[in-house]
Design a protein around this motif. Structure first.
Motif, mmCIF file in Angstrom:
data_model
loop_
_atom_site.group_PDB
_atom_site.id
_atom_site.type_symbol
_atom_site.label_atom_id
_atom_site.label_comp_id
_atom_site.label_asym_id
_atom_site.label_seq_id
_atom_site.Cartn_x
_atom_site.Cartn_y
_atom_site.Cartn_z
ATOM 1 N N ARG A 117 0.710 -1.112 0.117
ATOM 2 C CA ARG A 117 -0.136 0.184 0.058
ATOM 3 C C ARG A 117 0.845 1.198 -0.025
ATOM 4 O O ARG A 117 0.543 2.269 -0.891
ATOM 5 N N GLN A 118 2.023 1.309 0.917
ATOM 6 C CA GLN A 118 2.900 2.462 0.711
ATOM 7 C C GLN A 118 3.540 2.632 -0.575
ATOM 8 O O GLN A 118 3.547 3.738 -1.027
ATOM 9 N N VAL A 119 3.797 1.563 -1.283
ATOM 10 C CA VAL A 119 4.229 1.871 -2.576
ATOM 11 C C VAL A 119 3.376 2.241 -3.675
ATOM 12 O O VAL A 119 3.795 2.991 -4.422
ATOM 13 N N ILE A 120 2.142 1.683 -3.454
ATOM 14 C CA ILE A 120 1.047 2.178 -4.316
ATOM 15 C C ILE A 120 0.924 3.798 -4.264
ATOM 16 O O ILE A 120 0.825 4.529 -5.175
ATOM 17 N N PRO A 188 -16.338 2.699 -17.331
ATOM 18 C CA PRO A 188 -15.311 2.882 -16.326
ATOM 19 C C PRO A 188 -15.281 1.981 -15.209
ATOM 20 O O PRO A 188 -16.323 1.488 -14.507
ATOM 21 N N LEU A 189 -14.262 1.282 -14.847
ATOM 22 C CA LEU A 189 -13.872 0.371 -13.854
ATOM 23 C C LEU A 189 -14.148 1.209 -12.386
ATOM 24 O O LEU A 189 -13.134 2.161 -12.216
ATOM 25 N N THR A 190 -14.965 0.909 -11.474
ATOM 26 C CA THR A 190 -14.839 1.804 -10.195
ATOM 27 C C THR A 190 -13.842 1.306 -9.446
ATOM 28 O O THR A 190 -13.515 0.222 -9.036
ATOM 29 N N VAL A 191 -12.686 2.326 -9.102
ATOM 30 C CA VAL A 191 -11.880 1.997 -7.891
ATOM 31 C C VAL A 191 -11.869 2.680 -6.659
ATOM 32 O O VAL A 191 -12.705 3.651 -6.626
ATOM 33 N N ARG A 192 -11.357 2.280 -5.817
ATOM 34 C CA ARG A 192 -11.145 3.119 -4.448
ATOM 35 C C ARG A 192 -9.755 3.471 -4.226
ATOM 36 O O ARG A 192 -8.942 2.092 -3.697
ATOM 37 N N LEU A 193 -9.077 4.289 -4.245
ATOM 38 C CA LEU A 193 -7.655 4.748 -4.494
ATOM 39 C C LEU A 193 -7.212 4.614 -2.717
ATOM 40 O O LEU A 193 -7.952 5.111 -1.928
ATOM 41 N N GLU A 194 -6.003 4.044 -2.874
ATOM 42 C CA GLU A 194 -5.272 3.911 -1.228
ATOM 43 C C GLU A 194 -5.166 5.542 -0.738
ATOM 44 O O GLU A 194 -5.092 5.422 0.501
ATOM 45 N N GLY A 195 -5.052 6.320 -1.478
ATOM 46 C CA GLY A 195 -4.848 7.716 -1.126
ATOM 47 C C GLY A 195 -5.879 8.482 -0.597
ATOM 48 O O GLY A 195 -5.739 9.732 -0.292
ATOM 49 N N GLU A 196 -7.170 7.962 -1.071
ATOM 50 C CA GLU A 196 -8.452 8.935 -0.699
ATOM 51 C C GLU A 196 -8.406 9.143 0.667
ATOM 52 O O GLU A 196 -8.330 7.988 1.789
ATOM 53 N N GLY A 197 -8.833 10.554 1.113
ATOM 54 C CA GLY A 197 -8.940 10.828 2.672
ATOM 55 C C GLY A 197 -7.755 10.771 3.518
ATOM 56 O O GLY A 197 -7.647 10.917 4.635
ATOM 57 N N LEU A 198 -6.357 10.651 2.895
ATOM 58 C CA LEU A 198 -5.211 10.619 3.503
ATOM 59 C C LEU A 198 -4.797 12.065 3.854
ATOM 60 O O LEU A 198 -4.955 13.055 3.012
ATOM 61 N N PRO A 199 -4.199 12.649 4.876
ATOM 62 C CA PRO A 199 -3.929 13.745 5.025
ATOM 63 C C PRO A 199 -2.681 14.379 4.544
ATOM 64 O O PRO A 199 -1.828 13.253 4.137
ATOM 65 N N GLU A 200 -2.340 15.461 4.289
ATOM 66 C CA GLU A 200 -0.969 16.071 3.441
ATOM 67 C C GLU A 200 -0.155 16.177 4.479
ATOM 68 O O GLU A 200 -0.169 16.859 5.639
ATOM 69 N N ASP A 500 13.433 8.653 7.018
ATOM 70 C CA ASP A 500 12.590 7.584 7.520
ATOM 71 C C ASP A 500 11.508 7.627 6.471
ATOM 72 O O ASP A 500 10.377 8.174 6.692
ATOM 73 N N THR A 501 11.465 6.800 5.236
ATOM 74 C CA THR A 501 10.599 7.227 4.277
ATOM 75 C C THR A 501 9.273 6.988 4.432
ATOM 76 O O THR A 501 8.666 7.886 4.163
ATOM 77 N N ASN A 502 8.879 5.866 5.021
ATOM 78 C CA ASN A 502 7.467 5.464 5.030
ATOM 79 C C ASN A 502 6.752 6.363 6.290
ATOM 80 O O ASN A 502 5.626 6.324 6.259
ATOM 81 N N ASN A 503 7.572 6.712 7.299
ATOM 82 C CA ASN A 503 7.077 7.868 8.115
ATOM 83 C C ASN A 503 6.899 9.073 7.766
ATOM 84 O O ASN A 503 6.478 9.755 8.649
ATOM 85 N N HIS A 504 7.337 9.334 6.499
ATOM 86 C CA HIS A 504 7.525 10.815 6.062
ATOM 87 C C HIS A 504 8.193 11.789 7.072
ATOM 88 O O HIS A 504 7.545 12.897 7.407
ATOM 89 N N ALA A 505 9.358 11.254 7.434
ATOM 90 C CA ALA A 505 10.115 11.861 8.584
ATOM 91 C C ALA A 505 11.659 11.962 8.473
ATOM 92 O O ALA A 505 11.820 11.199 7.753
ATOM 93 N N VAL A 506 12.300 12.966 9.127
ATOM 94 C CA VAL A 506 13.715 12.948 9.278
ATOM 95 C C VAL A 506 13.956 12.473 10.842
ATOM 96 O O VAL A 506 13.382 13.056 11.664
ATOM 97 N N ARG A 507 14.667 11.452 10.944
ATOM 98 C CA ARG A 507 15.099 11.133 12.521
ATOM 99 C C ARG A 507 16.573 11.346 12.654
ATOM 100 O O ARG A 507 17.383 11.254 11.672
#
Length: 656
Positions: A117-120, A188-200, A500-507
């Protein structure tokens, strides 16, 4: 009816799996009429995890559509290379074509659904993906290599398969013909993207970091925002942004320049030039930190058309996915992941070319011209001048010595591309899992062992490997920290800085104690052109002349709180003679409602107030989410009016 068969050709195949053995040299593919297309496509097994869609799909349900199955694994550079081709085909055939990603993992870490999911999200995939963790779909189709593409016609029959890159040129004519020959279902094929509703988040999948102790700066490759963030090394205050934030390939000033998923960086000896590995643009960019401009040092913006790419005079040399950089004297070394080589750019002569690696993917050591590397993705120079690299697909640490012109193994496997793990030890007794980052500090190499979610140490002389920090994916500061696929690492002032790539942070990690903290970045709103947040228009208000106030009343959802380390900011301006022309405040640890004194004069005008609130979950205080809001309030100053202008806003709980 015409049927097309795609000849199974290994076109720049550099990732093989499922017992397929070593890779093949590139060759051409062709298409020709065939009776293929009479064999029904194998059905998807039940019980698999599906992503980017709210239900499992079946081949039966997809009748009437042209279907492309993309067999991939997310660490494979060739799988990354075909993503633009797939997106182009999807854009050109939005109704008749359905792409389905079949993720058949090479590495243990890649088989975890949440990691897929993170890579998507990282690669911006918008088609359904199924987690083929046990290779059931792979085996049903007889797949032998990553990537492999399979084409299914609208009748549900297999047209053919293609292994390797060059996907657009092979599939485009076949899809066009099938669309003309069949009565295609264009619903069209109905999809539900993993990014829907995620915060910035302030950072999005940062790939690499570069710490500049002398200049007190931290450079962060904010990869999925397609820019470089420059911050104060000590405080985290953002000093500037390099790049517009739009994906593209464009030189110019900081606000006009464009990158595409930048990764590794190197700083010139004078501290005035920053070199950036612009990975998806297949280029190395040069940033003049004094004039605030970006130019292209080497690369054309397109992936190399020849494999392996030949060297030559810069800037017009074609590259293949440069992933990391290190500067040693007049040589800028490039971890060229896409061609399985280390390249060198001799800055004085203006010549670039391979310095280690034949271009064949493998584990063979020896003379630099004959050695086989496997997607090198991190590079560092030790105190003896040896060039160390994280050889990600072989899960090992290797180096070459410019003096002897030999590639040698240091730690990790020496066997093949499928021998990985998480064991400490010496030399080939140690195991890594797809490491991406490496730096050198005080006699030791520090490695971002990405798929093990660990920071490891390696003695560059003995090859002894030890785990410094991390144990499985997560986020936690303190003496037992957790990371989530860290991709980059650098050192300054005796400390380690980790992307810290998938945590969107610098440690920030203390190598002496293993204790970690999160460097909170703040102040980005000052550098954003235009307004990218939410605009809230309030009803007209009548306020009384004299001393009054703005009352900012922000509701933060349960389980979240204002970030204690990143200040709340409010900047306002006023049209007409309503009040003072404008001002701004900055406040650490705000307690809402926040009251801001202001004096109202008279007349009618408009108050525009821009607010930035950094907030976080109770458990992850160091990781910033940002909410930007613009309040627009028509105001009339009259006797008997209110004493305050209330600015209410409710933050909706993000779907993390």
């Amino acid at each position: 009816m015409l049927r097309l068969a795609l000849v199974l050709g290994l076109v720049a195949v550099a990732c093989t799996g499922g017992g397929a053995g070593e890779t093949s040299s590139p060759s051409s593919s062709s298409s020709a009429p065939s009776l293929a297309g009479t064999v029904p496509a194998p059905e998807f097994p039940a019980g698999l995890d599906w992503l980017n869609i709210d239900r499992p799909l079946t081949m039966e349900q997809l009748r009437g559509k042209i279907v492309v199955l993309d067999f991939w694994t997310y660490g494979c550079i060739n799988c990354m290379h075909i993503i633009p081709d797939l997106k182009r085909l999807e854009a050109e055939h939005p109704d008749e074509l359905v792409v389905i990603g079949v993720h058949s993992a090479k590495f243990e870490n890649e088989a975890v659904t949440d990691n897929i999911r993170q890579v998507i999200l990282r690669y911006g995939l918008e088609h359904p993906v199924v987690n083929d963790r046990d290779f059931a779909v792979w085996n049903a189709w007889g797949t032998r290599a990553w990537p492999t593409l399979a084409l299914v016609d609208p009748a549900g029959n297999v047209v053919g398969t293609h292994a390797g890159e060059g996907v657009y040129e092979v599939l485009k004519p076949a899809i066009t013909t099938l669309a003309a020959e069949f009565e295609v279902d264009r619903t069209p094929l109905t999809v539900r993207l993993e990014g829907e509703g995620l915060p910035e988040s302030l950072l999005s999948y940062p790939g690499k970091v570069l710490a500049d102790a002398d200049g007190g700066r931290l450079f962060v490759a904010d990869s999925n925002h397609h820019r470089v963030v420059i911050a104060d090394l000590a405080t985290g205050e953002i000093l500037d942004l390099v790049g517009s934030g739009e994906r593209g390939f464009r030189d110019g000033g900081y606000r006009e320049a464009e990158f595409d998923q930048p990764q590794g960086m190197a700083l010139g000896e004078d501290g005035a030039t920053l070199y950036v590995a612009d990975q998806v643009n297949h280029a190395v960019r040069s940033v003049d930190l004094s004039s605030r401009t970006v130019t292209t040092l080497v690369g054309t913006g397109d992936q190399a058309s020849r494999y392996p790419p030949p060297g030559g005079a810069i800037p017009g040399v074609e590259l293949a996915s440069p992933w990391d950089l290190v500067l040693a004297g007049d040589w800028l070394y490039v971890a060229m992941a896409g061609s399985h080589q280390i390249w060198g750019v001799e800055l004085a002569s203006g010549v670039a070319g391979p310095v280690a690696g034949s271009g064949r993917e493998g584990v063979a050591n020896g003379d630099v011209a004959a050695a086989e590397l496997a997607q090198p993705s991190g590079v560092a120079v030790d105190g003896a001048g040896r060039v160390h690299f994280a050889d990600s697909e072989s899960s090992s640490m290797r180096f070459f010595d410019p003096a002897t012109r030999e590639v040698r193994h240091l730690a990790g496997t020496t066997q093949n591309l499928f021998d990985f793990g998480a064991a400490d030890g010496v030399g080939d007794a140690a195991r890594f899992q797809h490491p991406l980052g490496v730096t050198y500090l005080d006699g030791l190499l520090y490695v971002a062992d990405t798929y093990n979610h660990r920071i490891r140490t390696v003695d560059p002389d003995s090859g002894e490997v030890a785990t410094l920090a991390g144990d499985g994916p997560g986020w936690r500061d303190g003496v037992e920290p957790l990371f989530f696929e860290p991709g980059g690492i650098d050192a300054a002032g005796g400390m380690l800085y980790v992307a810290d790539t998938n945590n969107h942070a610098v440690r920030v990690l203390d190598p002496a104690t293993g204790e970690a903290s999160t460097l909170v970045l703040y102040g980005i709103e000052r550098f954003l052109d235009g307004f990218a947040g939410t605009e809230v228009r309030l009803d007209p208000m009548a306020v009384a002349p004299g001393v009054g106030s703005f009352v900012v009343d922000v509701s933060i959802p349960a389980g979240y709180k204002a970030n204690a380390y990143a200040p709340f900011t409010l900047e306002w301006r006023v049209s007409g003679a309503v009040a003072d022309a404008g001002d701004q405040i900055q406040m650490a640890e705000p307690t809402f409602p926040v009251t801001v004194p202001v004096e109202f004069f008279g007349g009618t005008g408009e108050v525009i107030a821009d607010m930035a609130v950094y907030y976080c979950t109770d458990a992850t205080e160091g990781i910033c989410l940002i909410e930007q809001v613009r309040f627009v309030v028509p105001v009339t100053v009259v006797d008997g009016g209110a004493a305050e202008v209330r600015l209410p806003y409710e933050i909706v709980a993000p779907e993390l």
